[in-house]
Design a protein around this motif. Structure first.
Motif, mmCIF file in Angstrom:
data_model
loop_
_atom_site.group_PDB
_atom_site.id
_atom_site.type_symbol
_atom_site.label_atom_id
_atom_site.label_comp_id
_atom_site.label_asym_id
_atom_site.label_seq_id
_atom_site.Cartn_x
_atom_site.Cartn_y
_atom_site.Cartn_z
ATOM 1 N N VAL A 46 10.950 15.947 -1.409
ATOM 2 C CA VAL A 46 10.582 15.340 0.221
ATOM 3 C C VAL A 46 9.001 15.814 0.464
ATOM 4 O O VAL A 46 8.362 15.137 1.655
ATOM 5 C CB VAL A 46 11.176 16.494 0.604
ATOM 6 C CG1 VAL A 46 11.063 16.370 2.524
ATOM 7 C CG2 VAL A 46 12.519 16.352 0.533
ATOM 8 N N PHE A 47 8.382 16.164 -0.468
ATOM 9 C CA PHE A 47 7.195 16.482 -0.132
ATOM 10 C C PHE A 47 6.483 15.617 -0.966
ATOM 11 O O PHE A 47 4.897 15.000 -0.260
ATOM 12 C CB PHE A 47 6.584 18.122 -1.356
ATOM 13 C CG PHE A 47 4.978 18.247 -0.942
ATOM 14 C CD1 PHE A 47 3.947 18.715 0.472
ATOM 15 C CD2 PHE A 47 4.440 18.153 -2.194
ATOM 16 C CE1 PHE A 47 3.022 18.417 0.086
ATOM 17 C CE2 PHE A 47 2.812 18.457 -2.330
ATOM 18 C CZ PHE A 47 2.485 18.591 -1.080
ATOM 19 N N ASN A 48 6.343 14.750 -1.950
ATOM 20 C CA ASN A 48 5.701 13.900 -2.714
ATOM 21 C C ASN A 48 5.537 12.487 -2.335
ATOM 22 O O ASN A 48 5.186 11.726 -2.444
ATOM 23 C CB ASN A 48 5.785 13.929 -4.369
ATOM 24 C CG ASN A 48 5.479 15.258 -5.011
ATOM 25 O OD1 ASN A 48 4.486 15.863 -4.375
ATOM 26 N ND2 ASN A 48 6.181 15.956 -5.991
ATOM 27 N N ILE A 49 7.247 12.279 -1.894
ATOM 28 C CA ILE A 49 7.254 11.012 -1.414
ATOM 29 C C ILE A 49 6.716 10.173 -0.275
ATOM 30 O O ILE A 49 5.791 9.176 -0.727
ATOM 31 C CB ILE A 49 9.056 10.565 -1.463
ATOM 32 C CG1 ILE A 49 9.717 10.711 -2.368
ATOM 33 C CG2 ILE A 49 8.921 9.214 -0.671
ATOM 34 C CD1 ILE A 49 9.278 9.467 -4.149
ATOM 35 N N PRO A 50 6.096 11.058 1.077
ATOM 36 C CA PRO A 50 5.842 10.458 1.478
ATOM 37 C C PRO A 50 4.384 10.027 1.283
ATOM 38 O O PRO A 50 3.612 9.080 1.775
ATOM 39 C CB PRO A 50 5.993 11.431 3.171
ATOM 40 C CG PRO A 50 7.002 12.155 2.252
ATOM 41 C CD PRO A 50 6.714 11.867 1.411
ATOM 42 N N ALA A 51 3.556 11.361 0.491
ATOM 43 C CA ALA A 51 2.235 11.143 -0.200
ATOM 44 C C ALA A 51 1.563 9.842 -0.518
ATOM 45 O O ALA A 51 0.517 8.762 -0.657
ATOM 46 C CB ALA A 51 1.590 12.705 -0.605
ATOM 47 N N LEU A 52 2.717 9.919 -1.847
ATOM 48 C CA LEU A 52 2.790 8.972 -2.684
ATOM 49 C C LEU A 52 2.363 7.330 -2.064
ATOM 50 O O LEU A 52 1.913 6.416 -2.643
ATOM 51 C CB LEU A 52 4.429 8.382 -3.679
ATOM 52 C CG LEU A 52 4.281 9.443 -4.634
ATOM 53 C CD1 LEU A 52 5.607 9.997 -5.509
ATOM 54 C CD2 LEU A 52 3.166 9.684 -5.903
ATOM 55 N N ILE A 53 3.048 7.646 -0.539
ATOM 56 C CA ILE A 53 2.870 5.933 -0.413
ATOM 57 C C ILE A 53 1.942 5.528 0.361
ATOM 58 O O ILE A 53 1.131 4.409 -0.466
ATOM 59 C CB ILE A 53 3.913 6.191 1.341
ATOM 60 C CG1 ILE A 53 5.121 6.165 0.761
ATOM 61 C CG2 ILE A 53 3.904 5.104 1.806
ATOM 62 C CD1 ILE A 53 6.732 6.041 1.818
ATOM 63 N N GLY A 54 1.296 6.760 0.907
ATOM 64 C CA GLY A 54 -0.219 6.751 1.372
ATOM 65 C C GLY A 54 -1.128 6.730 -0.417
ATOM 66 O O GLY A 54 -1.918 5.632 -0.028
ATOM 67 N N LEU A 55 -0.910 7.073 -0.701
ATOM 68 C CA LEU A 55 -1.731 7.052 -2.737
ATOM 69 C C LEU A 55 -1.396 5.215 -2.363
ATOM 70 O O LEU A 55 -2.500 4.674 -3.536
ATOM 71 C CB LEU A 55 -1.533 8.098 -3.942
ATOM 72 C CG LEU A 55 -1.772 7.790 -4.456
ATOM 73 C CD1 LEU A 55 -3.427 8.222 -4.015
ATOM 74 C CD2 LEU A 55 -1.490 9.336 -5.924
ATOM 75 N N ILE A 56 -0.583 4.865 -3.108
ATOM 76 C CA ILE A 56 -0.283 4.019 -3.607
ATOM 77 C C ILE A 56 -0.903 2.674 -3.424
ATOM 78 O O ILE A 56 -1.278 1.656 -3.658
ATOM 79 C CB ILE A 56 1.360 3.470 -4.451
ATOM 80 C CG1 ILE A 56 1.816 4.129 -5.249
ATOM 81 C CG2 ILE A 56 1.870 2.214 -4.836
ATOM 82 C CD1 ILE A 56 3.702 4.970 -4.916
ATOM 83 N N LEU A 57 -0.645 2.701 -1.720
ATOM 84 C CA LEU A 57 -0.624 1.383 -0.844
ATOM 85 C C LEU A 57 -2.677 2.030 -0.724
ATOM 86 O O LEU A 57 -3.129 0.282 -1.009
ATOM 87 C CB LEU A 57 -0.768 2.002 0.818
ATOM 88 C CG LEU A 57 0.166 1.242 1.239
ATOM 89 C CD1 LEU A 57 0.531 1.864 2.562
ATOM 90 C CD2 LEU A 57 0.999 -0.057 0.931
ATOM 91 N N GLN A 58 -3.329 2.636 -0.543
ATOM 92 C CA GLN A 58 -4.624 2.896 -1.486
ATOM 93 C C GLN A 58 -5.366 2.188 -2.144
ATOM 94 O O GLN A 58 -5.757 1.252 -1.931
ATOM 95 C CB GLN A 58 -5.150 4.486 -1.009
ATOM 96 C CG GLN A 58 -6.262 4.092 -1.125
ATOM 97 C CD GLN A 58 -7.370 6.016 -1.387
ATOM 98 O OE1 GLN A 58 -7.269 6.844 -0.556
ATOM 99 N NE2 GLN A 58 -7.394 6.599 -2.843
ATOM 100 N N ASN A 59 -4.740 2.048 -3.645
ATOM 101 C CA ASN A 59 -5.625 2.416 -4.637
ATOM 102 C C ASN A 59 -4.782 0.644 -4.943
ATOM 103 O O ASN A 59 -5.764 0.144 -5.689
ATOM 104 C CB ASN A 59 -4.999 2.750 -5.933
ATOM 105 C CG ASN A 59 -5.472 3.667 -5.508
ATOM 106 O OD1 ASN A 59 -6.834 4.250 -6.069
ATOM 107 N ND2 ASN A 59 -4.511 5.536 -5.195
ATOM 108 N N VAL A 60 -3.520 0.493 -4.703
ATOM 109 C CA VAL A 60 -2.714 -1.002 -4.979
ATOM 110 C C VAL A 60 -4.247 -1.874 -4.438
ATOM 111 O O VAL A 60 -4.350 -3.343 -4.572
ATOM 112 C CB VAL A 60 -1.580 -1.116 -4.639
ATOM 113 C CG1 VAL A 60 -1.414 -2.772 -4.574
ATOM 114 C CG2 VAL A 60 -0.774 -0.488 -5.895
ATOM 115 N N ILE A 61 -4.191 -1.871 -2.480
ATOM 116 C CA ILE A 61 -5.067 -3.181 -1.971
ATOM 117 C C ILE A 61 -6.383 -2.851 -2.212
ATOM 118 O O ILE A 61 -6.730 -4.011 -2.445
ATOM 119 C CB ILE A 61 -4.132 -2.658 -0.629
ATOM 120 C CG1 ILE A 61 -3.031 -2.412 0.398
ATOM 121 C CG2 ILE A 61 -4.963 -3.070 0.883
ATOM 122 C CD1 ILE A 61 -2.541 -3.963 -0.401
ATOM 123 N N ALA A 62 -6.452 -1.578 -3.013
ATOM 124 C CA ALA A 62 -8.244 -1.281 -2.843
ATOM 125 C C ALA A 62 -8.864 -2.513 -4.063
ATOM 126 O O ALA A 62 -9.628 -3.046 -4.001
ATOM 127 C CB ALA A 62 -8.552 -0.337 -2.780
#
Length: 380
Positions: free
Chosen positions: A185-201
């Motif tokens: 519950v703590f990690n999944i929302p944060a992973l959404i942000g981290l994955i988006l940042q690095n893949v798109i950048a």
């Protein structure tokens, strides 16, 4: 068969050193990266949770209640710096994330202690970060037990023949937002942000640098197309890709990992698009600096590491040294994590997330402007 020639070996060695010398970004990465890694891991990777911001509602306002608050402060695990006079204010502090723990001391606490009865203290813990929540619960319980033994020792010293021992202080803890303290519950929302940042950048920076390596960027530049038209034409497909990626990772988080957002999905999409624009700007900036795809990948990796360590993705920012907290404040992901966790776990809206939203607006404006100016300068 030819024998080993020191002259040929020396020529190859000299050529490689010259090439390395010309590739200054790689040299800086090779020399600077180990130092940066050691500093980041040495200071940011800290599993000791202390100095958690704490809000206190002391309804007793007695000597005993003040002694309990002092004991909390002396434990160094909690910093009871916020004092309020109502339950609604406590909710506001926990919702906004300004406080991770709330201590509520009832009006009759001091009287109960002095009358030889049991004083009950309620503690609310923000469970959106399970690690910090467990540390806070342990710390408060420990302070409660120590205080109970201290009061009990004082009582026994005044009495003779006492045979019944009751704990004079009891701490009742409740966990908010993530009662089961599940790490997913703590990690999944944060992973959404981290994955988006690095893949798109990475995709954005690679796309531009690939054009440079193939020489097609110069061919496009000599056509009548304007730099702004070229830039928008290059970026808009990545906005679409980012939107599709955002939708897919959100659906995965909700339906596969079972972490549904408690707040507004529409607000989450709007703020996520703002974050995507920021990330696209970072990718564009990397592409204007890099000459090769390898350099672009190294710079994206340089962005990934502090994002994981300093943004609050893995470790609570409250435990970091001030300098690293300041570095973390320069990362757009830091603010997006507060947004995505706030909407997912707490169900809060712009009333509590306006600071993070404003920070993303500033990041997006500055980074996009700098990236566009630098890009136009490169192709102009």
């Amino acid at each position: 068969m030819r024998s080993f020639s020191i002259i040929r070996f020396w020529a190859v060695l000299k050529k490689e050193f010259i090439q390395i010398k010309r590739d200054k970004p790689s040299v800086i990465m090779a020399v600077g990266m180990p130092v940066i890694l050691l500093l980041l891991f040495g200071y940011a990777v800290n599993t000791d949770i202390d100095h958690l911001p704490t809000v206190v509602w002391d309804q007793s306002n007695s000597l005993d209640s003040r002694e309990f608050i002092t004991a909390l402060r002396n434990s160094t695990y909690l910093d009871p710096d916020y004092y309020v006079y109502g339950y609604k204010s406590i909710t506001g502090y926990l919702d906004s994330g300004e406080a991770r723990v709330a201590v509520i001391i009832p009006p009759d606490y001091g009287e109960a202690i002095q009358a030889g009865e049991q004083g009950v203290i309620q503690v609310l813990v923000d469970g959106s970060d399970p690690t910090a929540a467990r540390a806070a619960m342990s710390a408060v319980q420990l302070v409660g037990i120590n205080k109970a033994w201290e009061v009990q020792s004082s009582r026994l010293g005044k009495q003779t023949g006492a045979t019944v021992i009751n704990m004079p202080v009891r701490v009742e803890t409740r966990v908010w937002y993530n009662p089961d303290m599940k790490s997913t519950v703590f990690n999944i929302p944060a992973l959404i942000g981290l994955i988006l940042q690095n893949v798109i950048a990475m995709l954005t920076s690679f796309s531009m640098v690939r054009e440079k390596e193939r020489g097609t960027l110069e061919q496009i530049v000599v056509t009548p197309i304007l730099p702004s038209e070229l830039l928008l034409g290059k970026l808009l497909p990545f906005v679409a890709i980012g939107f599709v990626s955002l939708t897919s990772v959100l659906l995965m988080g909700i339906y596969w990992f079972g972490v549904p957002p408690k707040g507004s999905v529409l607000l989450l999409f709007v703020l996520a698009i703002l974050f995507l624009i920021t990330v696209l700007s970072i990718g564009l900036l990397i592409s204007t600096i890099s000459k090769t795809q390898l350099q672009a990948m190294q710079m994206t990796f340089l962005l990934l590491l502090p994002s994981v360590l300093l943004s609050g993705f893995m470790f609570p920012r409250e435990t970091m040294p001030p300098f690293l907290k300041m570095l973390g404040a320069l990362l757009p992901l830091t603010y997006f994590l507060d947004i995505v966790r706030g909407i997912f776990l707490k169900g809060i809206g712009l009333k509590y997330l306006w600071r993070e939203t404003l920070a993303l607006v500033v990041f997006a404006s500055v980074l996009l402007t700098v990236s566009m100016v630098k890009f136009k300068k490169n192709v102009g």
